[in-house]
Structures are given as C-alpha cells and as structure tokens.
Design an enzyme around this catalytic site. Structure first.
Site, PDB file in Angstrom:
ATOM      1  N   TRP A   1       0.840  -1.206   0.000  1.00  0.00           N
ATOM      2  CA  TRP A   1       0.000   0.000   0.000  1.00  0.00           C
ATOM      3  C   TRP A   1       0.871   1.249   0.000  1.00  0.00           C
ATOM      4  O   TRP A   1       1.651   1.461   0.940  1.00  0.00           O
ATOM      5  CB  TRP A   1      -0.912   0.004   1.229  1.00  0.00           C
ATOM      6  CG  TRP A   1      -1.994  -1.045   1.189  1.00  0.00           C
ATOM      7  CD1 TRP A   1      -1.821  -2.400   1.075  1.00  0.00           C
ATOM      8  CD2 TRP A   1      -3.411  -0.835   1.269  1.00  0.00           C
ATOM      9  NE1 TRP A   1      -3.046  -3.040   1.078  1.00  0.00           N
ATOM     10  CE2 TRP A   1      -4.036  -2.102   1.203  1.00  0.00           C
ATOM     11  CE3 TRP A   1      -4.221   0.306   1.403  1.00  0.00           C
ATOM     12  CZ2 TRP A   1      -5.426  -2.255   1.247  1.00  0.00           C
ATOM     13  CZ3 TRP A   1      -5.599   0.150   1.456  1.00  0.00           C
ATOM     14  CH2 TRP A   1      -6.199  -1.121   1.374  1.00  0.00           C
TER      15      TRP A   1
ATOM     16  N   ASP B   1       0.367   4.292   0.911  1.00  0.00           N
ATOM     17  CA  ASP B   1      -0.646   5.079   1.619  1.00  0.00           C
ATOM     18  C   ASP B   1      -0.174   6.469   1.996  1.00  0.00           C
ATOM     19  O   ASP B   1      -0.886   7.208   2.658  1.00  0.00           O
ATOM     20  CB  ASP B   1      -1.154   4.320   2.846  1.00  0.00           C
ATOM     21  CG  ASP B   1      -0.045   4.069   3.857  1.00  0.00           C
ATOM     22  OD1 ASP B   1       1.125   4.394   3.585  1.00  0.00           O
ATOM     23  OD2 ASP B   1      -0.356   3.541   4.944  1.00  0.00           O
TER      24      ASP B   1
ATOM     25  N   TYR C   1      -3.232   4.750  -2.875  1.00  0.00           N
ATOM     26  CA  TYR C   1      -4.141   5.070  -1.771  1.00  0.00           C
ATOM     27  C   TYR C   1      -3.704   6.347  -1.058  1.00  0.00           C
ATOM     28  O   TYR C   1      -3.105   6.311   0.018  1.00  0.00           O
ATOM     29  CB  TYR C   1      -4.145   3.884  -0.782  1.00  0.00           C
ATOM     30  CG  TYR C   1      -5.228   3.917   0.271  1.00  0.00           C
ATOM     31  CD1 TYR C   1      -6.564   4.063  -0.072  1.00  0.00           C
ATOM     32  CD2 TYR C   1      -4.925   3.763   1.630  1.00  0.00           C
ATOM     33  CE1 TYR C   1      -7.563   4.065   0.903  1.00  0.00           C
ATOM     34  CE2 TYR C   1      -5.913   3.757   2.611  1.00  0.00           C
ATOM     35  CZ  TYR C   1      -7.226   3.913   2.232  1.00  0.00           C
ATOM     36  OH  TYR C   1      -8.219   3.903   3.186  1.00  0.00           O
TER      37      TYR C   1
ATOM     38  N   ARG D   1      -9.264  11.475   2.141  1.00  0.00           N
ATOM     39  CA  ARG D   1      -9.416  10.023   1.997  1.00  0.00           C
ATOM     40  C   ARG D   1     -10.367   9.471   3.055  1.00  0.00           C
ATOM     41  O   ARG D   1     -10.448  10.005   4.149  1.00  0.00           O
ATOM     42  CB  ARG D   1      -8.020   9.379   2.167  1.00  0.00           C
ATOM     43  CG  ARG D   1      -7.948   7.934   1.745  1.00  0.00           C
ATOM     44  CD  ARG D   1      -6.515   7.443   1.820  1.00  0.00           C
ATOM     45  NE  ARG D   1      -6.061   7.272   3.197  1.00  0.00           N
ATOM     46  CZ  ARG D   1      -4.791   7.012   3.527  1.00  0.00           C
ATOM     47  NH1 ARG D   1      -3.858   6.918   2.604  1.00  0.00           N
ATOM     48  NH2 ARG D   1      -4.460   6.880   4.792  1.00  0.00           N
ATOM     49  N   ASP D   2     -11.016   8.369   2.697  1.00  0.00           N
ATOM     50  CA  ASP D   2     -11.908   7.658   3.623  1.00  0.00           C
ATOM     51  C   ASP D   2     -13.013   8.609   4.112  1.00  0.00           C
ATOM     52  O   ASP D   2     -13.253   8.750   5.309  1.00  0.00           O
ATOM     53  CB  ASP D   2     -11.085   7.117   4.806  1.00  0.00           C
ATOM     54  CG  ASP D   2     -11.743   5.910   5.470  1.00  0.00           C
ATOM     55  OD1 ASP D   2     -12.701   5.353   4.884  1.00  0.00           O
ATOM     56  OD2 ASP D   2     -11.315   5.527   6.572  1.00  0.00           O
TER      57      ASP D   2
ATOM     58  N   SER E   1      -9.041   5.634   8.345  1.00  0.00           N
ATOM     59  CA  SER E   1      -7.970   5.711   7.358  1.00  0.00           C
ATOM     60  C   SER E   1      -7.845   7.087   6.720  1.00  0.00           C
ATOM     61  O   SER E   1      -7.374   7.217   5.602  1.00  0.00           O
ATOM     62  CB  SER E   1      -8.173   4.640   6.281  1.00  0.00           C
ATOM     63  OG  SER E   1      -7.809   3.380   6.799  1.00  0.00           O
TER      64      SER E   1
ATOM     65  N   ASP F   1     -12.370   2.141  -1.578  1.00  0.00           N
ATOM     66  CA  ASP F   1     -13.559   2.810  -1.008  1.00  0.00           C
ATOM     67  C   ASP F   1     -13.972   4.115  -1.699  1.00  0.00           C
ATOM     68  O   ASP F   1     -15.093   4.578  -1.507  1.00  0.00           O
ATOM     69  CB  ASP F   1     -13.398   3.127   0.494  1.00  0.00           C
ATOM     70  CG  ASP F   1     -13.315   1.875   1.342  1.00  0.00           C
ATOM     71  OD1 ASP F   1     -13.545   0.762   0.811  1.00  0.00           O
ATOM     72  OD2 ASP F   1     -13.001   2.003   2.533  1.00  0.00           O
TER      73      ASP F   1
ATOM     74  N   HIS G   1     -17.780  -4.115  -2.037  1.00  0.00           N
ATOM     75  CA  HIS G   1     -18.009  -5.555  -1.904  1.00  0.00           C
ATOM     76  C   HIS G   1     -19.495  -5.854  -2.006  1.00  0.00           C
ATOM     77  O   HIS G   1     -20.317  -4.927  -2.135  1.00  0.00           O
ATOM     78  CB  HIS G   1     -17.405  -6.068  -0.589  1.00  0.00           C
ATOM     79  CG  HIS G   1     -18.015  -5.443   0.647  1.00  0.00           C
ATOM     80  ND1 HIS G   1     -19.056  -6.020   1.312  1.00  0.00           N
ATOM     81  CD2 HIS G   1     -17.740  -4.277   1.290  1.00  0.00           C
ATOM     82  CE1 HIS G   1     -19.393  -5.252   2.351  1.00  0.00           C
ATOM     83  NE2 HIS G   1     -18.604  -4.189   2.355  1.00  0.00           N
TER      84      HIS G   1
ATOM     85  N   TRP H   1     -16.583  -3.619   9.457  1.00  0.00           N
ATOM     86  CA  TRP H   1     -15.385  -3.812   8.626  1.00  0.00           C
ATOM     87  C   TRP H   1     -14.082  -3.780   9.417  1.00  0.00           C
ATOM     88  O   TRP H   1     -13.004  -3.952   8.851  1.00  0.00           O
ATOM     89  CB  TRP H   1     -15.311  -2.735   7.532  1.00  0.00           C
ATOM     90  CG  TRP H   1     -15.546  -1.333   8.056  1.00  0.00           C
ATOM     91  CD1 TRP H   1     -16.732  -0.654   8.048  1.00  0.00           C
ATOM     92  CD2 TRP H   1     -14.594  -0.462   8.691  1.00  0.00           C
ATOM     93  NE1 TRP H   1     -16.577   0.581   8.628  1.00  0.00           N
ATOM     94  CE2 TRP H   1     -15.285   0.730   9.039  1.00  0.00           C
ATOM     95  CE3 TRP H   1     -13.238  -0.559   9.020  1.00  0.00           C
ATOM     96  CZ2 TRP H   1     -14.665   1.810   9.691  1.00  0.00           C
ATOM     97  CZ3 TRP H   1     -12.624   0.508   9.660  1.00  0.00           C
ATOM     98  CH2 TRP H   1     -13.337   1.673   9.994  1.00  0.00           C
TER      99      TRP H   1
ATOM    100  N   LYS I   1      -5.228  -6.653   1.286  1.00  0.00           N
ATOM    101  CA  LYS I   1      -4.941  -6.183   2.651  1.00  0.00           C
ATOM    102  C   LYS I   1      -3.878  -7.080   3.267  1.00  0.00           C
ATOM    103  O   LYS I   1      -4.054  -8.295   3.353  1.00  0.00           O
ATOM    104  CB  LYS I   1      -6.205  -6.259   3.499  1.00  0.00           C
ATOM    105  CG  LYS I   1      -6.005  -5.937   4.979  1.00  0.00           C
ATOM    106  CD  LYS I   1      -5.934  -4.460   5.248  1.00  0.00           C
ATOM    107  CE  LYS I   1      -5.606  -4.179   6.724  1.00  0.00           C
ATOM    108  NZ  LYS I   1      -5.518  -2.734   7.006  1.00  0.00           N
TER     109      LYS I   1
ATOM    110  N   GLU J   1      -2.039  -6.243   9.549  1.00  0.00           N
ATOM    111  CA  GLU J   1      -2.093  -4.782   9.691  1.00  0.00           C
ATOM    112  C   GLU J   1      -3.524  -4.409  10.085  1.00  0.00           C
ATOM    113  O   GLU J   1      -4.492  -4.933   9.531  1.00  0.00           O
ATOM    114  CB  GLU J   1      -1.681  -4.091   8.379  1.00  0.00           C
ATOM    115  CG  GLU J   1      -0.217  -4.347   8.029  1.00  0.00           C
ATOM    116  CD  GLU J   1       0.247  -3.624   6.762  1.00  0.00           C
ATOM    117  OE1 GLU J   1      -0.541  -2.853   6.185  1.00  0.00           O
ATOM    118  OE2 GLU J   1       1.402  -3.852   6.351  1.00  0.00           O
TER     119      GLU J   1
ATOM    120  N   ASP K   1      -7.129  -2.495  10.799  1.00  0.00           N
ATOM    121  CA  ASP K   1      -8.081  -1.705  10.004  1.00  0.00           C
ATOM    122  C   ASP K   1      -8.342  -0.342  10.629  1.00  0.00           C
ATOM    123  O   ASP K   1      -8.863   0.557   9.961  1.00  0.00           O
ATOM    124  CB  ASP K   1      -9.425  -2.431   9.913  1.00  0.00           C
ATOM    125  CG  ASP K   1      -9.321  -3.721   9.124  1.00  0.00           C
ATOM    126  OD1 ASP K   1      -8.599  -3.755   8.117  1.00  0.00           O
ATOM    127  OD2 ASP K   1      -9.967  -4.717   9.532  1.00  0.00           O
TER     128      ASP K   1
END
Ligand code: BGC
Length: 452
Positions: free
Chosen positions: A142, A144, A177, A182-183, A189, A229, A274, A373, A401, A405, A407
């Site tokens: 990632w 990130d 990412y 973000r998120d 995240s 996402d 999903h 999640w 993923k 690590e 979430d």
C-alpha cells in the site's frame, strides 16, 4: 494472547512517561502522552504521524531513516506522459489478456519484515512456523503516503534483478491510496492530504512520483488496485458532507491516476467495495454507471482492466451458504456480486474483469452486521492468491490487505478513532490503521482456511 493484549492495553493507558512500552504497544504519535521508549528487544518505530509502535528488533544505525516522515509536496507536476505508453507490457493486447498470467508476484520485503518480526515473537513452535510461511504469500504493497514511494523504487529494482537472474517475469502489486480527504465516510484511514489544502495538486504530485519510479524500471510489470472505497463512497455516501464535498476532486484525481499510470503500462483495478455494499440490487445500476463513466473518461484505456472487490473485507468469494447478516440480498457473496455487476458494466462499454481479495476471508459468519469492517474477531487467512478462479470474470484471487495490519484503532481518543472499531465484533485493543496488530495476526494464522 488475551493476557498479553490486556497488558498492552494497560501499558497504553498508563499516564506515566517513565514506563517503557511493551513490544507491539504504542510509543508515540500525534496526541500520544504515554511512554515513548520501548522495553529491551524492541524499537520505537514511526508508522505514521499518528502512531509509533514498539517493533521487535534493535535500533538501526543512526544514519538510516527507514521510515521518513510523510511530506506533502505541493504539485509542480513533472513531465506529463505522452499519450503513447512508454512501457508497453509484454503479452499482446492488454485488454485481451489476464495480467496475472505468466508472471511471478514479487514478494514485498516490507510485509516479509513484518511477518519475520511477528513470527519471532511467537513461542509456540507450530504456530511460529505457520506464521513465518505467510511471508511467501504475495500481498499488495500500500502506497498510503508519499513517504512510501521510495519503497516502490526499491522493490522495482529488486524485482528487475530477480527477473534478470531467473528469467521469470516479475509483477509488483501495489495499492494507490492517497486521495485528498481520503476515507470520506469513515475516520480510521483518513490520509495526509486535504482538499482544502492543495489536495489535488499534492495528489497529482504523488502520482507523478509513482510514475517516475516505474519509468526507471519499465520492464517489470506493475498491477495496481486504485483507491479503496473512494468511488464506492460516491455511489452510496453522498449524503455524507465530506463525501459530497470530495466528489469532483475524487473523480479528477482518479482520472489523473488512471491516465498517468496507463501511460506507463500499469494494469489497474478500481476498487468497487463488496457484495454487502454495492452488491445490493439498488446500488448495482448506479455503480455500473459510475465505473463505466470513469473508465470512458480515462480514454477507455486497455490497462484499466476492471474492478477489485472485497478489498480489506471479509466476504467469501463463494459462500457455502448465505451468512444470516446478508439476508435480503441475493448477492450474498463476491461471486454473486461480480456475476451481477459484470454484465451491466459490459453493456455500458466497460469489459471489466475482476480481482477479489480473499486474504482474511477464511472464516465466515463472524459479523453482527454486514457493514462491520474493522478487525473482525475470529477472522482467518483465506484462499491463497491464484489465477485458477473458476470464473471468466475473475483474473485472480488476491491478498490486497496485508493480514496482520490493523483496520483502525480502538483508542477512542485518537483523531482517527472510528466507532466501528469498538463494536463487539471488532478485536480490541487495536492499533492505528495499517500498523501491526500482533494478536490479530496470530488469530489469522491459527484460523487460516485452508489451514497453513
Ligand atoms: C490503512 C493504510 C494501510 C492499509 C493496509 C488501511 O486501512 O489506512 O494505512 O496501508 O490499510 O494495511
């Protein structure tokens, strides 16, 4: 492990700064007021601005900065790529081929290091051996934050060496990412860039830096999952102010990523949530419409292969029977979701194929609600990555993923605390998103299905 976890929690709660933090416990980060040094045998290591953690090992020589602080570098975009790919991948027409076929996934040393440290901390010999074996399972890396991009350069160079010495074509698997804001529908995240503070230019610069690394090593294949996402939030969460505000920026940034990465021959799968998110019948049409339009706006690039589903989630590809929490949705697992979505994409001009994350999907029927999640209790590693997917629509089962690590943190005083991470089906105490969660990893190993 329970008493170990409780000990970590206790240590984390102690106000004293003189105590040393236990292995795997937090030892720094924005808002942290606990111990900032670690017990002997572990080193306080910065994971991100919000979280430093005691990682087993000894201090590196002072000159090395293994984990430099995240920097946001406002965009002076470097050279815009020409429209012709500078690095056409081998293997003929990209649209007609499965990019996972004929290549060996390069094993990320970042994850291998996490696994080695985790295995070394396990005393049970059988569990230790099983844990160590996870280092051989290809997992995505990632990107990130901007600070992770140099790792991509290192990985590409090492993959190229391996490719040359073995004659076996390598593929480096990454997750792009770093969107601004973000998120947008959750907090766990939230990232380093904000729309209000030059976010789009910073993001373009982030993409440019990735492109620059790839240009240096053009003949190693790169496969990328694009922005977990983000587009799914634009399908269902525009009622959330932060998502509504982010809509045009997300679309512009994803468009930029798709075009620039296509130009250097990166095969891409846009994240599509999903089955329990976009797989609801009412969401399928709007989702297909959005993904098809994003594909077309990026020039219908043949490098935009399709969509990634179940990233960092827990759904089975093909469930033995529907989990009761899926009730009301005929698309109760990923294969039903994909079979429902693919034809709709196709009819709108996007001949998408899929990758499906099964990294933590080994155990089923664990959740209270399908929408949960965060660090779901009792999860086990799932089906290993394979191109033997049993579906014309699925290019590969993958592990996106990196299992182990976190979430998201269960620490309610963290700026990135999301209440989902303190639900009764979430394992706790949990560290910040993306950082190592040893107790959770050990459960993933022991509950792996197929077993390790
Ligand atoms: C985190 C990232 C991390 C990724 C993989 C995400 O939830 O926000 O920082 O790299 O998970 O663990």
């Amino acid at each position: 492990m329970k008493s170990f976890a409780a000990l970590c929690a206790l240590v984390a709660l102690l106000p004293s700064v003189s105590a040393q933090a236990q292995q795997w416990a937090q030892c720094g980060g924005i808002g942290w007021s606990g111990a900032t040094t670690c017990v002997s045998g572990s080193v306080c290591t910065k994971q991100n601005d919000y979280y430093s953690q005691c990682i087993p090992g000894t201090a590196p020589p002072p000159a090395t900065t293994a984990n430099p602080p995240a920097t946001s570098q406002p965009g002076t975009p470097t050279t815009a790529p020409s429209s012709a790919p500078t690095a056409a991948p081998t293997g003929g027409s990209p649209a007609a081929s499965n990019p996972f076929v004929g290549v060996t996934p390069y094993l990320s040393p970042y994850y291998a290091n996490e696994i080695a440290a985790a295995a070394s901390a396990i005393s049970d010999a059988t569990l230790k051996t099983k844990a160590a074996s996870i280092a051989n399972v290809p997992t995505f890396t990632w990107l990130d934050s901007v600070s992770k991009i140099p790792d991509l350069g290192t990985d590409l160079a090492a993959a190229k060496k391996l490719q040359d010495s073995t004659g076996q074509k390598q593929v480096v698997q990454i997750v792009v990412y770093d969107l601004p804001d973000r998120d947008c529908a959750a907090k766990a995240s939230n990232g380093e860039f904000s729309i209000a503070n030059n976010g789009q230019a910073n993001y373009e610069n982030y993409i440019d830096q990735i492109v620059a690394e790839i240009k240096k090593v053009p003949d190693v294949r790169v496969i990328a999952v694009i922005e977990p996402d983000s587009l799914a939030n634009l399908v269902t969460n525009l009622n959330v102010q932060k998502c509504a505000n982010a809509q045009t920026t997300y679309l512009a940034c994803v468009n930029y990523a798709l075009k620039q990465l296509s130009a250097v021959g990166v095969y891409m799968y846009m994240d599509a949530g999903h089955a329990g998110w976009l797989g609801w019948p009412a969401n399928l049409g709007p989702a297909a419409q959005l993904f098809a339009s994003v594909f077309k706006n990026a020039g219908s690039s043949p490098f935009v292969k399709g969509l990634a589903t179940n990233v960092a989630n827990y759904n089975a590809l093909s469930a033995a029977s529907p989990d009761p929490i899926t009730q009301g949705n005929a698309n109760y697992d990923e294969i039903h979701y994909i079979n429902a979505l693919a034809p709709q994409l196709q009819s709108q001009g996007f001949p998408a194929t899929f990758v499906v994350d099964q990294g933590r999907a080994g155990q089923q029927n664990l959740r209270q609600q399908w929408g949960d999640w965060c660090n779901i209790k009792g999860a086990g590693f799932g089906t290993r990555p394979t191109t033997n997917t049993g579906s014309q629509f699925i290019d590969s089962i993958v592990w996106v993923k990196p299992g182990g690590e976190s979430d998201g943190t269960s620490n309610s005083s963290s700026p990135r605390f999301d209440s989902t991470c303190s639900l009764s089906d979430a394992a706790q105490p949990a560290p910040e998103a993306g950082t190592w969660f040893q107790a959770y990893f050990e459960t993933l190993v022991s509950k792996a299905n197929p077993p390790l």
